[in-house]
Design an enzyme around this catalytic site. Structure first.
Site, PDB file in Angstrom:
ATOM      1  N   SER A  29      64.939 -36.009  26.980  1.00 12.20           N
ATOM      2  CA  SER A  29      66.136 -35.553  27.678  1.00 12.20           C
ATOM      3  C   SER A  29      66.693 -34.259  27.085  1.00 12.20           C
ATOM      4  O   SER A  29      67.440 -33.562  27.751  1.00 12.20           O
ATOM      5  CB  SER A  29      67.205 -36.652  27.740  1.00 12.20           C
ATOM      6  N   SER A  67      68.376 -39.427  21.944  1.00 12.30           N
ATOM      7  CA  SER A  67      68.286 -38.908  23.318  1.00 12.30           C
ATOM      8  C   SER A  67      67.439 -39.872  24.118  1.00 12.30           C
ATOM      9  O   SER A  67      66.725 -40.703  23.562  1.00 12.30           O
ATOM     10  CB  SER A  67      67.618 -37.529  23.309  1.00 12.30           C
ATOM     11  N   ASP A  68      67.480 -39.770  25.437  1.00 16.25           N
ATOM     12  CA  ASP A  68      66.482 -40.468  26.239  1.00 16.25           C
ATOM     13  C   ASP A  68      65.179 -39.668  26.117  1.00 16.25           C
ATOM     14  O   ASP A  68      65.174 -38.552  25.595  1.00 16.25           O
ATOM     15  CB  ASP A  68      66.957 -40.586  27.697  1.00 16.25           C
ATOM     16  N   SER A  69      64.074 -40.251  26.603  1.00 15.61           N
ATOM     17  CA  SER A  69      62.779 -39.597  26.407  1.00 15.61           C
ATOM     18  C   SER A  69      62.760 -38.199  27.008  1.00 15.61           C
ATOM     19  O   SER A  69      62.912 -38.054  28.219  1.00 15.61           O
ATOM     20  CB  SER A  69      61.672 -40.430  27.042  1.00 15.61           C
TER      21      SER A  69
END
Ligand code: NAG
Ligand code: NAG
Length: 798
Positions: A301, A297-299
């Protein structure tokens, strides 16, 4: 993490002194650990899939859940150290993630130009060599015990769709083909493959040098505009635009680059959060494209999907959604402090509530441990392995620093050069004034996601090495330029032979979570430029540092501004490259990787994802492929101190015949008979349709140079929804003054002359096409024949 570093060094000392006291090892499957021989997962003769299956079978549910976050804790009973998934290496090894520490023998890393400038070289070899250098430096940091991970979250290959985007600087620009080729080159370089791709072995001998991650999947190119943020934005993207703009870089990154990582974005695409999209992550990426790495995932997210997108009713449901969709690890942006990610916090209760099964967790862990094993991190002491000889001397090596200089030289774009003002004469220039808030700042040169550079030379310092009498004044208080020192700047300008103004943007104007509102220069910069230019003895040289394009129409039209140079954020050696170009030791060859739009483009909502123009609503479209409005500078624009003349030397096919018969059968009446779908033509036949185009390039100037040749194609009659023009190939020639050279392109009609239809299928349209290079064009045609019963007719060559 510091403790880990010192244990490593201590251990190295013990190894070298022959002491074999049992202690916690910074690597798994340490030969000094007596249990190692009994672990099947440590047996490097076995395939990685078997080793991973064995390892997962040994883990408790608690241990498994702990491994779903970016900071994976150690499993001491199995001799497995902790692992940090989050490291950055956008344009050099960086400490902006948590995995890399510049606190030991290695204190810095080579800082290459920000990607947007590197892209401007239109040179796949230099992109590859930069990737390679970064991979080597990353391995060196790891071998020195200063890395707790080898998974780097680069490249950023989202399309630079809107000129306001704060992260456009991180990307290779607006063209899907350039971005695809950048992705492939960078990934092959950093992961340790050959330029042509080599072979990613899953066997135990060949390991990944470092792991790359294609991000951010997908249609992510808005950070914060008019109340819309990447956290709450739902990108409405047509299947058409998805197919021929947003997805191609990711497809190439996976299929050709063989990236071992991929990141799903914060935003939703057509209502579904990217990280919870089974259709994208599992069907497309793993299924159709054959991705075999891990998906992060993105940070934060995942928690964003819950708190800001209200996509799932409970955290537990969301855990099930993302793990079943195909996401493997959840990054939590906790900075230096260790913290639980959303998955680490909620998976236990999700299991109890039967929202997720242990099978889904095992699937994720399998991808994660496979990546770690492919990196050689379960093969014992890294020093004794394939990349074990890479040490601190490989970081900031003379080779790498020269490459950083070469990349800056090759990327810098000359936008205006009235009356051949440039290059300045080294012998006849006695005094220069360097004016501007970007002239003497080391920080600005390295853009974002940077690491500490090996060394830095500002433009002022570099210019001083050419002209001893170089006088400097910032002109503005800083880049936002709210207050001017107009009189001092004007007086200085009057007193010297030449004035070089170094202006533009920096991270206060464009960055992550911060898009621009305007395209013009910030604050009073324009005012300063006009006044100084008017006061100076000769027309001034304007240098712009920026990632995104700037509307500098005023300077383009101002006779007192003789030359304009765009230098991106040129990295640690960028100041030197700039001075070399200004004084003619280098001939500029960079070309813009994005369209430079005028200020009025900001009337278009940044949230409008449509690439294609729509005359009904006066929507102008986006990027050189579709935008129909006024431009400040075009995509691919860039001058040189030489002039290059092109000719089509040979095009080995003028007419391409395709048989309509089979396709009508296959597609029924869904598609107009003027179109054939590429998949129906078939891979084998597409291969046969390829033809070569040889272009002669003559350097008719007085200076040798490196020059990228850009080959475009367009349809003679542009239909609604078709690109106006499309880049289909680019190659670099190096020629001396007066010399001629030839470059050959292979054109694939299926790939280069096709476009997406409403259903996102790539189709070829019957009709006339023009190949274009510079000002010259060459016509070819595609003709459909109806020959019943014959699958493929003979091709007629001309
Ligand atoms: C590792 O696996 C190979 C292949 O199955 C086997 O022959 C060998 O004995 C194993 N080594 C150890 C130490 O168990
Ligand atoms: C996301 O939601 C949280 C909790 O409601 C809120 O505090 C935060 O400001 C939101 N962030 C954004 C960027 O919308």
């Amino acid at each position: 993490m510091k403790i880990l570093g010192s244990i490593f060094i201590l251990l190295m000392i013990m190894i070298t002194t022959g002491t074999t006291a049992a202690t916690e090892s910074p690597f798994a499957c340490d030969a000094l650990n007596p249990s190692t021989n009994s672990y099947i997962f440590c047996n490097i003769s076995l395939p990685i899939s078997e080793r991973v299956a064995n390892l997962i079978s040994l883990l408790t549910l608690e241990e498994k859940i702990g491994h779903l976050g970016n900071t994976a804790p150690a499993i001491r009973r199995l001799g497995i150290p902790s692992y940090e998934w989050w490291s950055e290496a956008l344009h050099g090894v960086s400490n902006k993630g948590l995995g890399i520490r510049f606190d030991g023998l290695i204190r810095s890393a080579t800082s290459f130009p920000q990607v947007i400038l590197t892209a401007a070289s239109f040179d796949t070899h230099i992109w590859y060599r930069i990737g390679q250098a970064i991979g080597i430096e990353a391995r060196a940091v790891y071998n020195a015990g200063q890395a707790s991970g080898m998974t780097f979250w680069a490249p950023n290959i989202n399309i630079f769709r809107d000129p306001r985007w704060g992260r456009g600087q991180e990307t290779p620009g607006e063209d899907p083909m350039v971005t695809s080729k950048y992705a492939v080159s960078y990934v092959r370089g950093i992961q340790g493959d050959s330029f042509e791709g080599g072979k990613i072995n899953d066997d135990n001998k060949h390991i990944l040098q470092a792991s790359a991650c294609c991000k951010h999947f997908t249609a992510y190119d808005l950070d914060n505009w008019n109340g819309y943020t990447r956290y709450n934005f739902d990108a409405h993207v047509s299947l058409k635009d998805l197919a021929d703009t947003y997805q191609p870089p990711f497809k190439s990154c996976v299929e050709e680059g063989k990236a071992s990582g991929l990141m799903c974005a914060y935003n939703r695409v057509n209502g579904v959060p990217s990280c919870a999209d089974f259709n994208f992550l599992t069907n497309t990426i793993r299924g159709k494209w054959g991705f075999n790495g891990y998906i992060t995932s993105d940070s934060d997210s995942v928690s964003t999907i819950y708190t800001n997108q209200s996509y799932s009713k409970t955290p537990e449901e969301l855990v099930g959604e993302v793990l079943r969709a195909g996401m493997d690890v959840n990054c939590a942006a906790c900075g230096e402090e260790y913290c639980d990610s959303f998955l680490q916090a909620h998976t236990r209760s999700a299991i109890h509530q039967k929202k997720v099964s242990e099978v889904d967790i095992n699937r994720a862990l399998s991808n994660l441990f496979t990546t770690r094993m492919r990196l050689g991190l379960f093969n014992g002491n890294p020093i004794q392995q394939q990349f074990g000889a890479i040490g601190p001397s490989h970081v900031c090596s003379a080779n790498h620093q020269t490459l950083a200089l070469e990349a800056a030289r090759d990327g810098i774009v000359l936008l205006k050069n009235a009356g051949k003002l440039l290059p300045l004469s080294k012998s006849e220039t006695q005094t220069i004034a360097v004016i501007g808030p970007n002239a003497n700042n080391v920080q600005t040169l390295t853009g974002n996601y940077n690491g500490p550079p090996c060394k830095s030379v500002t433009p002022v310092e570099a210019l001083k090495s050419y002209v001893r009498d170089t006088l400097y004044h910032p002109g503005c208080d800083a880049v936002p330029c709210n207050s001017l020192a107009m009189n001092e700047a004007v007086e200085l300008a009057k007193s010297v032979d030449y004035v070089i103004m170094i202006m533009g943007l920096d991270q206060t104007q464009e960055r992550e979570e911060f898009d621009r509102i305007d395209l013009v220069l910030p604050g009073k910069q324009q005012h300063l430029i006009s006044r100084v230019a008017k006061a100076a003895k000769k027309p001034v040289i304007l240098v712009l540092l920026s990632g995104g394009p700037i509307d500098i129409s005023f300077a383009k039209d101002d006779r007192n501004v003789g030359s304009i140079i765009w230098a991106g954020y040129p990295g640690e050696a960028g100041g030197i490259a700039l001075a070399e170009i200004i004084f003619g030791d280098q001939n500029p060859g960079g070309r813009l990787p994005v369209t430079w739009y005028p200020q009025e483009f900001t009337n278009i909502p940044m949230t409008d994802m449509r690439m294609r123009a729509d005359s009904a609503t006066a929507y102008p479209g986006r990027t050189y492929r579709f935008y129909k409005g006024r431009k400040v500078f075009d995509f691919g624009y860039g001058l040189s101190y030489s002039t290059y003349l092109y000719e089509f030397v040979n095009v080995n096919r003028k007419t391409i015949y395709l048989n309509r018969f089979t396709n009508i059968l296959a597609i029924n009446d869904k598609i107009s008979t003027n179109f054939l779908s590429v998949s129906e033509v078939g891979t084998d036949y597409c291969e046969k349709l390829k033809f070569s185009v040889t272009i002669g390039v003559k350097n008719s100037g007085v200076m040798s140079g490196k020059h990228p040749v850009l080959l475009f194609a367009r349809q003679t009659q542009i239909k609604v929804g078709s690109p106006i023009i499309q880049l289909i190939g680019f190659q670099t020639v190096k020629t001396g003054a007066g010399e001629r050279s030839e470059v050959e392109f292979v054109v694939s009609p299926c790939e280069h002359l096709s476009k997406a239809d409403e259903n996102g299928l790539m189709v070829i349209e019957e009709g006339s096409y023009l190949l274009a290079v510079g000002e010259i064009e060459y016509e070819i045609s595609i003709i459909f024949e109806t020959i019943l019963g014959i699958k493929y007719p003979q091709m007629t060559n001309m």
